[in-house]
Design an enzyme around this catalytic site. Sequence first.
Site, PDB file in Angstrom:
ATOM      1  N   LYS A 188       0.834  -1.207   0.000  1.00 41.07           N
ATOM      2  CA  LYS A 188       0.000   0.000   0.000  1.00 41.07           C
ATOM      3  C   LYS A 188       0.867   1.256   0.000  1.00 41.07           C
ATOM      4  CE  LYS A 188      -3.624   2.700   0.526  1.00 41.07           C
ATOM      5  NZ  LYS A 188      -3.148   3.936   1.114  1.00 41.07           N
ATOM      6  N   GLU A 201       1.150   6.494  -6.894  1.00 44.55           N
ATOM      7  CA  GLU A 201       0.060   7.483  -6.979  1.00 44.55           C
ATOM      8  C   GLU A 201       0.617   8.910  -7.007  1.00 44.55           C
ATOM      9  OE1 GLU A 201      -2.695   9.292  -3.521  1.00 44.55           O
ATOM     10  OE2 GLU A 201      -2.898   7.127  -3.799  1.00 44.55           O
TER      11      GLU A 201
END
Length: 518
Positions: free
Chosen positions: A201, A208
């Site tokens: 993550k 991202e």
Amino acid sequence: MADIDNDQVHDVEIGIVGSGSMGAGMTLLFSQNGSRIACYDYDADAVKTLMKEAKEDENVDENLVHGYTSLDKLVSSFPKDQGKRRILVLSLPHGQTADKILDELLPRLEKDDIIIDGGNEWWAETERRQAKAKEKGVEWVGMGVSGGYQAARHGPSMSPGCTKEAWEYLKPYLEKWSAKTKNGEPCVLHIGPGGSGHYVKMIHNGIEHAHLSILCEARSILRYQLEYTNQEISNLFESWWKEGPLRGNFLVGIGFKGLRFEEGDGIKNKEGIVEDIEDKVTQDVDKSEGTGTWSTKEIAERHVAAPAIAAAHQLRIISADKFERLDVAKNLQLPQPSRAKEADLSKEEKDNLLNTVHTAVYGAILGAFVQGLNIIARASKDQEWGVSLADCIKIWRSGCIIQSDAIAEFLIPLLEPFPPSEPLNLLRSIPEIGKELAKTFEAQKTLCRIALDTDAVAPALNASLDYLKQVNCKTLPTSFEEMELDYFGHHNYDIRGKTEKGSKKGNYHTEFSRMPGV
């Protein structure tokens, strides 16, 4: 729906600790899927707000949601059935808050109970807490939850890191709650043991950040150097989102929608509210979010090249303090970004240029995926996690910020043949990925050249291009650097044609100070 703390049930399936935006979203999501939920927060107002949302949400059975400000009542709300394990999901800030709740929960829990940490956390902290919980026989699961508060409500991408036994018990729940692909496949898989789930993550967020920077830089060039309106850029992004190599890219999708907003909170602008939003990103810099900083730290400590991710983080740092930046600009007195000569091209020429921009942005976004996956591969090898890179892409197909349908369809079949135990450098191990990036090289050069000519700010775009130049270059300029390192530091060097494989220190040294004339 019960008033907080005034009743006591004994048949909940899931306990949620934390009733902020993410915790509230998960509470509503889980109850919508038929699970009886007990939510806890020390802040009574937060619990009351959540329970009011449950009552008003037509998709939620309010009778499945129970709110508490007492941990004892939360824990005792689970059934006493033998073999039934408590499942508690934490939606809390990283750091000391998680340690505090762990200390409060452990005396109240029993062997085989499960705590899922659904916040963003540094992977080593996750492993420390896992060891502490294990002493009590409690499973601590470090689970990345992707997609923001809206995905938490409607179905996130999830990356659990835990024992196989805990995964098998949790699997039916997690698959029910997770985002689904268009084919109905759950976007949750067992990532691996230990801190692997939070690690994946974390790097997801690093990728991202690169994608966000690439897109904001490209939009800025289109708007201010090439003089397209926000509506025209919105239409362009929509076309990218609908078809081509950026089809189904989440950030491109919300980008074209966001550019069409003419009114927002405190803003009204016919050109689009983006024109009145301040050019500062404080996330990470204000320490509210750690994943970008940690990703950049991992780039350095794992010795993996990921310049687009690092450049995106640097841009955030520079952007965060607007007044400091304005003072620096007064001192530097350098040219500000200007109009590009390409703004005067004919319609046909500009259409061709837009195709080039499309290709360049795709290449940079694909490159950021490659860089991030290489970090995960290195960490997986170092920590012996056995993370499957194909599985990472699979869980990122829906419910997360870096969803990119066409790229996922390209990468998954290329990654699947490689076993999780095999360390990968994607550009070395999978020629097809290198060939795909090579197709974007000239387009990336063109876009970066426009930025260079006009003094436009484009760090992630430039880093993406330079990454390809560096990994492609058969003879880098670093022989001179190696010579100087040996000159002042006795660091040794290798000799051309006699280099050993790997990154070991060289076998040769010259005493430069003893040479005549030195």
